[in-house]
Scaffold this motif. Structure first.
Motif, PDB file in Angstrom:
ATOM      1  N   MET A 127       5.055   3.710  12.253  1.00 56.91           N
ATOM      2  CA  MET A 127       6.188   4.173  11.427  1.00 56.91           C
ATOM      3  C   MET A 127       6.701   5.522  11.941  1.00 56.91           C
ATOM      4  N   PRO A 132       6.664  -1.966   5.715  1.00 61.14           N
ATOM      5  CA  PRO A 132       6.136  -2.121   7.064  1.00 61.14           C
ATOM      6  C   PRO A 132       6.018  -3.574   7.564  1.00 61.14           C
ATOM      7  N   CYS A 167      -2.491   2.106   4.429  1.00 55.15           N
ATOM      8  CA  CYS A 167      -2.287   0.874   5.185  1.00 55.15           C
ATOM      9  C   CYS A 167      -3.332   0.757   6.290  1.00 55.15           C
ATOM     10  N   ILE A 191      -0.622   1.506  11.583  1.00 50.45           N
ATOM     11  CA  ILE A 191       0.704   1.367  10.974  1.00 50.45           C
ATOM     12  C   ILE A 191       1.392   2.719  10.788  1.00 50.45           C
ATOM     13  N   TRP A 246      11.334   1.740  -0.087  1.00 55.04           N
ATOM     14  CA  TRP A 246      11.470   1.210   1.266  1.00 55.04           C
ATOM     15  C   TRP A 246      12.391  -0.013   1.215  1.00 55.04           C
ATOM     16  N   THR A 257       4.644   8.562   3.781  1.00 56.37           N
ATOM     17  CA  THR A 257       4.071   9.850   3.377  1.00 56.37           C
ATOM     18  C   THR A 257       2.829  10.197   4.194  1.00 56.37           C
ATOM     19  N   SER A 258       2.498   9.383   5.192  1.00 56.22           N
ATOM     20  CA  SER A 258       1.283   9.600   5.994  1.00 56.22           C
ATOM     21  C   SER A 258       0.023   9.561   5.128  1.00 56.22           C
ATOM     22  N   SER A 293       0.792  -1.235   0.000  1.00 56.37           N
ATOM     23  CA  SER A 293       0.000   0.000   0.000  1.00 56.37           C
ATOM     24  C   SER A 293       0.821   1.280   0.000  1.00 56.37           C
ATOM     25  N   CYS A 294       2.108   1.176   0.333  1.00 53.11           N
ATOM     26  CA  CYS A 294       2.909   2.396   0.456  1.00 53.11           C
ATOM     27  C   CYS A 294       3.161   3.016  -0.912  1.00 53.11           C
ATOM     28  N   PRO A 295       2.780   4.280  -1.067  1.00 53.66           N
ATOM     29  CA  PRO A 295       2.990   4.915  -2.368  1.00 53.66           C
ATOM     30  C   PRO A 295       4.468   4.967  -2.776  1.00 53.66           C
TER      31      PRO A 295
END
Ligand code: SF4
Ligand code: SF4
Ligand code: SF4
Ligand code: SF4
Lengths: 299, 207
Positions: free
Chosen positions: B97, B53, B83, B93, B49, B78-79, B42-44
Motif C-alpha cells: 500500500m 486491499p 493485515c 500488504i 477505502w 494507517t500502517s 482488517s483495515c481500521p
C-alpha cells in the motif's frame, strides 16, 4: 558497570520540548532504578516513521535507518539497539531485516552511506524497550523493586498497533498480548486483561491528516476504557499516548462526551512505584493530570 | 501527464501487474494473493477505502491501472499492520500500500489535495532540513497547507491544545528558531541524494 547496557535510539518525539519528552524523562528514571544504562547513538537521525514513505520511497527510507544502525555499530560497539518509540523501533528493525534479505539493496544502502563516511555491517539486534523489560529484566525483577505498590488504581493497558505488530513481543499473541497487563500487575495496580480496544489502531500519523476519521477510533478506545471501569490508560507508544490524550477536548466537543481520562506510560508507572518523585516520573508532562499517581508519588 | 507516467504506460503496455512488480515496493508479492478478503476486513479505516486491499490486488491483476493509481484508497492506510499478521499468504500488504502510494506520487497521479499525501510530503521535507523532525514547524506547516486564511482558522481551533502542550513542556517555541537537528546534516543530505539516484537508476533500467 550497569547490569544492562544498550545503545539508545530515542527518536524525535523523545527530545527536550518535544511531544513525548515525558516518555524520555520517565524512561531515564526507570532505567536508573533498574540499573539499565542507555548510551545514546551519537548524531542519530529521524527514521521518517510510518509516514515518510510517500516522499522517501524505499531506498532513501531504508538508508535513514541504516545510518542509525551504522553509527551505533561504530560508536556503541557490541551493544544492542533499544528504541522507546514504536515507530522508530519498527522502522529500524524493518530496515535491518529488509537489508538482510536483499543483497542488492544492502549494497546500495552502503553505497549511499559511504557519502556520509559510514558503513553498515547490519549485525546488531534491534529491540523495543518493552522487550528489554519483559525478556531481559523480567517481571519478577520489576516486581521485586516496587516500594509503593499502585494499589487501588485500575489501568487499561493500551498496547496499540506498532509495538504489537508485525514483530511484537516474543511469545505474545497479536490479537491479545498480555505483557502490559502483567507489567501493570507487577507494580501493584489492577489490570484489565480483556480490554477490548487493547490493540485497536488510533489512526497513527493519520490523526494529523485525517483528524475526524481518527478521532472516531480514539473515541472507541477511551469509551471502552471507561466501560471497563478504568481510572487511567497506560501505553508503551508515544504516538498512541499523544493521540489518545490530547484530542479528548476536541472529541468531547464533537460527540458531546465528557472524557477526561489520564493516559500515561508504563515507564511512569514503574517510576512512581519505585518511589520516585512526580517530576522524575514526568507526571508534569500530562495534559490530563494523573492525580492518583501524583498522590502516591507525594506520600 | 508526467513524463515518467507516459514512459511507464509505453513500457508496460497492458501489463500493469508487471509494472507493479518492477516498480512498486514489494510489488512482486501481488500475484501471491488468493483473494480471501482477510486484509480488507482488517483495515481500521475500512469504510473509507473505496477499494480495500484485496480489491486493489484484484484490480492490479485485471490491469485497471488508472483506477488503482489515481485512487485515494492506499492513502487510508494507517500502517497498523493488522493485515500483515493475518494474511494467510504472508503478503507484506502494508508495504505494498505504501509502495503504491509512493509510485502514484512519483507519476504525479495523486488526487489533488489528498491530506495524507500532503502531510507525508511536509513531514519528509521538514525532517530532511535538519535530520530530525521539528514538531512545531510540522504543525504550523500542516495548518497552513491550504493557505493563510484556513490556516489561521485551523491554528486557532488548536490553540488551546498548543498552549497546554507548551505548559507540559511537550512543545517548545524555541523550535521555531532552529531547534533540534543533527550535526552532519550535509552528510545526511548527500547520502539521501545518492539513495534517490540509485533508486531512479533502477527504474530507468527498464527503459
Ligand atoms: S518514528 Fe517518530 S519519533 Fe521515531 S524517529 Fe521517527 S519521527 Fe522520530
Ligand atoms: S496505536 Fe496508533 S500510534 Fe500506536 S502504533 Fe498504532 S497507529 Fe501508531
Ligand atoms: S489477506 Fe492476503 S491473501 Fe487474503 S486477500 Fe488479503 S492479501 Fe490476499
Ligand atoms: S496496515 Fe494498512 S492496509 Fe494493513 S490493515 Fe492496516 S490500514 Fe489496512
Amino acid at each position: 558497570m550497569a547490569k544492562y547496557t544498550y545503545s539508545y535510539y530515542p527518536g524525535c518525539s523523545s527530545q527536550k520540548g518535544a511531544s513525548s519528552s515525558n516518555l524520555m524523562k520517565s524512561v531515564q528514571t526507570m532505567c536508573e532504578e533498574l540499573d539499565v544504562e542507555l548510551n545514546e547513538i551519537p548524531d542519530w537521525n529521524c527514521c521518517s516513521a510510518s509516514i515518510g514513505y510517500a516522499s522517501g520511497s524505499e531506498l532513501p527510507r531504508l538508508t535513514l535507518s541504516a545510518r542509525n544502525i551504522a553509527l551505533s555499530e561504530e560508536h556503541n560497539k557490541e551493544q544492542e539497539i533499544v528504541a522507546t518509540c514504536a515507530a522508530c523501533w519498527l522502522a529500524t528493525r524493518e530496515a535491518a531485516e529488509r537489508l538482510k534479505e536483499d543483497e542488492s539493496l544492502f549494497a546500495e544502502a552502503n553505497q549511499a552511506l559511504a557519502e556520509a563516511g559510514l558503513k553498515l555491517n547490519n549485525t546488531t539486534p534491534i529491540k523495543h524497550m518493552a522487550e528489554v523489560l519483559v525478556e531481559d529484566v523480567g517481571f519478577d525483577e520489576i516486581q521485586a523493586g516496587v516500594k509503593k505498590p499502585l494499589e487501588g488504581i485500575k489501568i487499561a493497558g493500551y498496547v496499540g498497533c506498532q509495538t504489537n505488530r508485525p514483530f511484537g513481543i516474543h511469545g505474545e499473541s497479536f490479537e491479545n498480548p498480555v505483557y502490559l497487563d502483567k507489567m501493570i500487575e507487577a507494580v501493584g495496580a489492577e489490570s484489565i486483561p480483556d480490554y477490548e480496544k487493547k490493540v485497536q489502531c488510533c489512526g497513527g500519523a493519520l490523526a494529523f491528516s485525517e483528524p475526524d476519521k481518527s478521532q472516531e477510533m480514539i473515541k472507541g478506545i477511551i469509551e471502552a476504557a471507561y466501560d471497563n471501569g478504568a481510572d487511567m490508560i497506560a501505553t508503551p507508544c508515544p504516538l498512541c499516548q499523544a493521540n489518545v490524550e490530547i484530542y479528548q477536548d476536541q472529541i468531547n466537543e464533537k460527540y458531546n462526551t465528557k472524557f477526561n481520562i489520564p493516559v500515561v506510560y508504563y515507564s511512569q508507572l514503574i517510576s512512581v512505584a519505585y518511589g520516585r518523585s512526580a517530576s522524575d516520573a514526568a507526571l508534569d508532562g500530562q495534559l490530563i493530570p494523573a492525580k492518583q499517581l501524583e498522590e502516591i508519588a507525594k506520600k | 501527464m508526467s513524463d515518467l507516467n507516459k514512459r511507464m504506460i509505453e513500457e508496460y503496455r497492458n501489463d500493469f501487474l508487471k509494472e507493479v512488480e518492477a516498480n512498486v515496493e514489494e510489488g512482486e508479492w501481488v500475484k501471491m494473493c488468493m483473494q480471501c478478503g482477510v486484509c480488507s476486513g482488517s483495515c481500521p479505516l475500512g469504510k473509507h477505502w473505496a477499494h480495500p486491499p484485496q480489491e486493489i490486488f484484484m484490480m492490479i491483476r485485471a490491469g485497471k491501472r488508472d483506477e488503482v493509481l489515481t485512487s485515494d484508497s492506499m492513502w487510508m492506510c494507517t500502517s497498523c499492520y493488522n493485515c500483515i499478521v493475518r494474511c494467510p499468504r504472508q503478503l507484506p500488504i502494508t508495504h505494498i500500500m505504501h509502495g503504491l502510494a509512493t509510485y502514484s506520487k512519483k507519476l504525479g497521479l495523486v488526487p489533488k489535495g489528498q491530506p495524507t499525501a500532503t502531510f507525508a510530503e511536509i513531514f519528509w521535507n521538514n525532517m530532511m532540513k535538519k535530520g530530525r523532525v521539528n514538531e512545531l514547524k510540522l504543525g504550523l506547516a500542516l495548518y497552513f497547507k491550504d493557505g493563510f486564511g484556513p490556516g489561521i482558522k485551523e491554528a486557532l481551533r488548536n490553540k488551546d491544545l498548543g498552549t497546554k502542550m507548551m505548559k507540559a513542556k511537550r512543545m517548545s517555541p524555541a523550535e521555531f528558531f532552529g531547534g533540534h537537528g543533527i550535526k552532519d546534516v550535509s552528510g545526511l543530505q548527500k547520502m539521501i541524494k545518492k539513495a534517490q539516484e540509485l533508486e531512479e537508476a533502477r527504474m530507468k533500467k527498464f527503459d
